[in-house]
Scaffold this motif. Structure first.
Motif, PDB file in Angstrom:
ATOM      1  N   UNK A  17      11.203   0.828  -7.841  1.00 39.01           N
ATOM      2  CA  UNK A  17      10.396   0.569  -6.515  1.00 39.01           C
ATOM      3  C   UNK A  17       9.814   1.978  -6.442  1.00 39.01           C
ATOM      4  N   UNK A  18       8.503   2.049  -5.772  1.00 36.51           N
ATOM      5  CA  UNK A  18       8.069   3.514  -5.357  1.00 36.51           C
ATOM      6  C   UNK A  18       8.837   3.921  -4.174  1.00 36.51           C
ATOM      7  N   UNK A  19       8.925   5.401  -3.969  1.00 38.61           N
ATOM      8  CA  UNK A  19       9.186   5.907  -2.821  1.00 38.61           C
ATOM      9  C   UNK A  19       8.086   6.125  -1.808  1.00 38.61           C
ATOM     10  N   UNK A  20       8.355   6.377  -0.479  1.00 41.57           N
ATOM     11  CA  UNK A  20       7.410   6.216   0.378  1.00 41.57           C
ATOM     12  C   UNK A  20       6.444   7.068   0.103  1.00 41.57           C
ATOM     13  N   UNK A  21       6.553   8.257  -0.453  1.00 41.79           N
ATOM     14  CA  UNK A  21       5.581   9.198  -0.666  1.00 41.79           C
ATOM     15  C   UNK A  21       4.062   8.716  -1.671  1.00 41.79           C
ATOM     16  N   UNK A  22       4.540   7.585  -2.386  1.00 36.11           N
ATOM     17  CA  UNK A  22       3.768   7.277  -3.496  1.00 36.11           C
ATOM     18  C   UNK A  22       3.291   5.678  -2.893  1.00 36.11           C
ATOM     19  N   UNK A  23       3.900   5.307  -1.872  1.00 37.66           N
ATOM     20  CA  UNK A  23       3.546   3.786  -1.728  1.00 37.66           C
ATOM     21  C   UNK A  23       2.461   3.522  -1.302  1.00 37.66           C
ATOM     22  N   UNK A  24       1.398   4.454  -0.555  1.00 40.87           N
ATOM     23  CA  UNK A  24       0.113   4.052  -0.106  1.00 40.87           C
ATOM     24  C   UNK A  24      -0.754   3.803  -1.596  1.00 40.87           C
TER      25      UNK A  24
END
Length: 438
Positions: A17-24
């Motif tokens: 799963x992606x981290x929050x920093x790349x989520x967008x």
């Protein structure tokens, strides 16, 4: 026995799963690809919606000049870190990073040089002794918040950030986007529309939140399909009988331990909230849920944003609480849930924390751990024994860095002080049964 999991657990190979920093960026690519029907359904549900993730880049760039110098310096450091370890052959990315660093350093220097220094202040007091207090009404001779960035600066930043929303990974764009295009910060900003009666913010929140939910559900179901006949990495190794609190949204933990032994501190994918009554509603069979069908058949009939009187409108939103210092209360159930989390921490004699970074945005949860300092606490993270992580632990557990001694735990290097052990390992490497002694 109590297990606490954070985002690092869902980064385990095989889950990815992606981290929050790349989520967008991941949500944007999903909506442009397999999630296109989700985008179409949400826009049909929200007539007059003008929001798009690409358009928010321009707004983010326009806000750059209003940032404080220390925030701009932090962005420089993030880009420096991104290009520091690039392998040979990535000179183009390195030069791109150097350009961004140079531009931000110039902007930060302007802000710093405009600050009113002590010598200038003393001269003002000498020249205008009677009026000095009225004249010195600011700590700067230049209001940087009113500055307008040049088209050159804006264009460089916009093009860089758009690279971060494309399909190819770009280290510099990712480093900038982690701060400027944070989807969790965007959620909390738009959530305020429910409190200050701003219809446009409410519609934007509905679109962003359901887009994020749809992406996470699709990603989760993709992982489960791959591991249909195989053990799920990390989660399949959780011993029976433990309780668990997660800071993640995914339903993997509940699938492993059951509803009674899991708490979703930031909410989860398997529930949604009706905002006028604050009722928390379940989503059946989240592990096989089709996001498009759910939005069309259950979300759309329960949303009405066409009424001019906001009191006559109806809104349902995913039960996802952004992990920020300001905790929006989606439902009274969350007050009860956070109280239950505190009780579980208090009742535990041994706590194992995996993949949780203890960042400032989660200070509400950090305070729960801080308030119940009696249990043995094992903290597992790849950077657990670094000076930076140990310094962060000092704020959480009030244990000075000098008190830690180097030890070994189950073959992993670790640092120990009193009842806290910081274990240098990833979620994939840790043996939870050995840590819990079962």
């Amino acid at each position: 026995m109590l297990l606490i999991t954070g985002a690092g657990v869902d980064r385990t190979a095989g889950i990815d799963f992606p981290l929050a920093s790349t989520l967008l960026a991941d949500v944007t690519r999903y909506l442009d690809g397999p999630g296109k029907p989700v985008d179409e359904a949400l826009r049909a549900m929200l007539p007059g919606l003008r929001f798009s993730f690409n358009n928010m880049i321009a707004r983010a760039v326009d806000k750059i000049a209003t940032r404080e110098p220390h925030e701009q310096r932090a962005m420089v450091q993030r880009v420096q870190a991104a290009i520091a370890d690039l392998p040979a052959g990535r000179e183009a990315i390195t030069k791109h990073g150097e350009l961004i660093i140079r531009l931000f350093n110039k902007l930060a220097s302007i802000a710093e040089q405009s600050q009113l220094d002590e010598e200038t202040e003393n001269l003002i007091r000498d020249v205008f002794p009677a009026d000095a207090e009225d004249l010195i009404d600011s700590d700067s001779i230049l209001d940087i918040h009113k500055l307008s960035l040049s088209d050159t600066f804006k264009t460089v930043l916009k093009r860089t950030l758009k690279m971060g929303l494309s399909g190819e990974h770009h280290e510099v764009a990712a480093a900038l986007g982690a701060d400027m295009l944070n989807i969790e910060t965007l959620l909390i900003e738009k959530f305020l529309g429910f409190y200050n009666d701003k219809p446009s913010d409410i519609k934007n929140y509905l679109y962003i939140a359901w887009s994020l939910w749809a992406y996470l559900v699709a990603k989760q179901n993709e992982v489960l399909a791959v591991h249909n006949a195989d053990p799920l990495p990390f989660y399949s190794n959780i011993p029976e009988g433990v309780r668990a609190i997660t800071l993640n949204y995914t339903a993997f933990l509940q699938q492993r331990l059951g509803l009674e032994r899991t708490l979703y501190f930031h909410g989860g994918l398997a529930e949604y909230v009706r905002m006028d009554t604050r009722n928390l509603l379940p989503i059946d069979s989240i592990h096989t849920c089709d996001p498009v069908r759910f939005i069309r058949e259950l979300v759309m009939p329960n949303v009405d944003v066409t009424q001019d009187d906001l009191r006559q409108q109806r809104h349902v939103i995913p039960a996802l609480v952004p992990p920020l210092r300001l905790k929006p209360i989606l439902s009274h159930r969350y007050i009860e849930l956070w109280g239950q989390a505190s009780r579980w921490v208090r009742e535990a004699t041994h706590i194992v924390v995996v993949g949780y970074s203890f960042n400032n945005a989660d200070e509400h949860f950090n305070d729960i751990l801080r308030s119940h300092p009696n249990p043995v606490i094992d903290i597992v993270a790849p950077e657990a024994t670094t000076p930076e992580f140990i310094a962060r632990m000092e704020k959480v557990f009030c244990i000075a860095a000098s008190q830690y001694s180097r030890v070994e735990v189950n073959g992993h290097s670790a640092m120990q002080a009193r009842r806290v052990r910081l274990i240098n390992a990833t979620a994939a490497d840790v043996d939870l049964a050995a840590l819990f002694g079962v």
